[in-house]
Write an enzyme that holds these catalytic residues in place. Structure first.
Site, short mmCIF file in Angstrom:
data_model
loop_
_atom_site.label_atom_id
_atom_site.label_comp_id
_atom_site.label_asym_id
_atom_site.label_seq_id
_atom_site.Cartn_x
_atom_site.Cartn_y
_atom_site.Cartn_z
N TRP A 56 -1.70 9.87 -0.81
CA TRP A 56 -2.63 9.17 -0.02
C TRP A 56 -2.56 7.80 -0.10
CZ3 TRP A 56 -8.33 7.98 -0.57
CH2 TRP A 56 -8.95 7.78 0.74
N HIS A 57 -2.84 6.95 0.88
CA HIS A 57 -2.80 5.36 0.53
C HIS A 57 -4.04 4.89 0.87
CE1 HIS A 57 1.09 7.07 1.68
NE2 HIS A 57 1.77 6.38 0.82
N SER A 58 -4.50 3.92 0.02
CA SER A 58 -5.69 3.22 0.12
C SER A 58 -5.40 1.68 0.09
CB SER A 58 -6.84 3.74 -0.66
OG SER A 58 -7.95 2.90 -0.56
N THR B 34 0.75 -1.20 -0.08
CA THR B 34 0.03 0.09 0.07
C THR B 34 0.84 1.29 -0.08
OG1 THR B 34 -1.40 -1.11 1.25
CG2 THR B 34 -1.94 1.15 1.45
N GLY C 2 1.11 4.90 -3.26
CA GLY C 2 0.31 6.15 -2.80
C GLY C 2 0.17 6.70 -4.21
#
Ligand code: BDR
Ligand code: CA
Length: 311
Positions: A237-239, A194, A198
Site C-alpha cells: 500500500w502507498h500513502s 511514494t 510502500g
C-alpha cells in the site's frame, strides 16, 4: 515558552491525508496550528467535513479553515474513485459537531505566517490552490515560512493521474506553477518516492487492529481505498501524504535528497501538470526543490504505527 514547531497543513482529506494528519497530531515536537482545506480528492464540502471529523476522532481542537472550492482556472477531475464519494470511504460517519472557522484558508495562512514568522512549517498535501491564492494576496509570504514541504509531482514523469503527471499538481497546474515559482526552496516528496516506500497490506492490517479510536476509524475509512489499491497495485500500500508528513516531521529520516530546479508544465498535450526537473541544470534556473529520493523505511513505518495506536 512553547518551543514546539508550529505546523500548518494545507490538505484535501482524503484517506492518505487522514493518515498524515494523525501522524502530525501525534508528534510531540510539533504543534498543529491550523488545517487549511483544499478541494481535490473530493469536493470542498466533503474535505472540510472530513477534516473536522478527523480532529474529533483524534481529540484535537485544531482550527479548520475552508479554502478554494475549485482550481484557479480550469475545472479538474477529483479522485473519488480512489477515496470514496465522500473522500473517506463512504462509511456514513456521523458529522463532527464542530464547524469550520469563518476565515478563508488563504487569509488564515497569511495571518499564521505573521504570527509564527520564520518558524512556521507549512506542509501541502493537496492541490496548491489555497497557497497560490495566498501568494497572490501577499507575495512576501515565502519570507516568513521556516520550511515548506510539498507532496506533489512525479520527478521522472511517472505520473498517477495521467502518464506524466501526479494528482495534486495536475488538479491545479496553474496554482502549482505559481507556488513553484515563488518559493526559493521546497522540500518535495513526489509520487515516485511514494511508490518506492510502500508497506505491506498484511502488516498495515495488523497495525489497524490496535485498540484505539484512531485505528478503528482509520480502518473503516481506508477499507475501500485499500481494496482498490490491492487490486491494482499489488501487495503493497502507498500513502503519499504520510510519506510527505514523515519527511516534514523528521527530516533527518531522509537518506537521499537531491536539489534541482523544478518547473510545472502548463500546456503540453500529453504533459500538462507534469513536474519538469532540470536534472542536468541546463536551463540556468536556480534549484528550487530538494527532492526526497529515499527515506528511512523503519522510521516511516514506526511513525505510522504510533499515530494509529495513540489515544
Ligand atoms: C496525492 O493525490 C491525492 O489523491 C492524495 O491524497 C495525495 O495527496 C497523491 O498523488
Ligand atoms: Ca492529499
Amino acid at each position: 515558552m512553547n518551543d514546539r514547531i508550529p505546523l500548518l497543513i494545507d490538505t484535501d482529506p482524503g484517506v492518505d491525508d487522514a493518515l498524515a494528519l494523525l501522524m502530525a497530531f501525534d508528534d510531540p515536537w510539533h504543534e498543529v496550528v491550523g488545517l487549511t482545506i483544499a478541494a481535490g480528492n473530493v469536493g470542498l464540502r466533503h474535505t472540510v467535513a472530513n477534516a473536522l471529523k478527523l480532529c474529533e476522532v483524534a481529540g484535537v481542537d485544531v482550527p479548520v479553515y475552508a479554502g478554494c472550492a475549485s482550481p484557479l482556472l480550469h475545472p479538474a477531475r477529483d479522485a473519488a474513485y480512489v477515496h470514496g464519494r465522500d473522500g473517506f470511504g463512504d462509511t456514513g460517519y456521523e458529522p463532527a459537531t464542530r464547524e469550520a472557522a469563518a476565515e478563508h484558508a488563504a487569509l488564515a495562512l497569511i495571518r499564521l505566517s505573521h504570527e509564527h514568522a520564520g518558524r512556521l512549517l507549512l506542509v501541502a498535501l493537496g492541490p496548491l490552490t489555497n497557497i497560490a491564492l495566498a501568494l497572490k494576496l501577499d507575495p512576501t509570504l515565502p519570507e516568513r515560512i521556516g520550511r515548506f514541504v510539498v507532496m506533489g509531482g512525479a520527478v521522472t514523469a511517472h505520473g498517477n493521474i495521467t502518464p506524466a503527471a501526479e494528482f495534486n499538481v495536475a488538479f491545479d497546474p496553474e496554482a502549482a506553477h505559481i507556488v513553484f515559482e515563488a518559493f526559493a526552496r521546497i522540500d518535495l516528496a513526489d509520487w515516485e518516492a511514494t511508490v518506492a516506500h510502500g508497506f505491506a497490506h498484511t502488516g498495515f492490517e495488523a497495525w489497524l487492529r490496535a485498540d484505539s479510536p484512531r485505528a478503528r476509524f482509520y480502518d473503516a475509512i481506508s477499507k475501500q481505498t485499500r481494496e482498490w489499491s490491492s487490486d491494482r497495485r499489488g501487495d503493497h500500500w502507498h500513502s503519499a501524504d504520510a510519506l510527505a508528513m514523515a519527511f516534514a516531521l523528521e527530516p533527518d529520516g531522509a537518506l537521499e535528497l537531491i536539489e534541482r530546479p523544478v518547473a510545472v508544465e502548463l500546456e503540453g498535450r500529453h504533459t500538462r501538470g507534469a513536474t519538469v526537473v532540470d536534472w542536468r541544470r541546463e536551463g540556468g534556473a536556480a534549484d528550487n526543490c530538494r527532492i526526497l529520493l529515499r527515506y528511512d523505511q523503519a522510521r516511516f513505518e514506526g511513525r505510522i504505527r504510533r499515530a494509529l495506536a495513540a489515544g
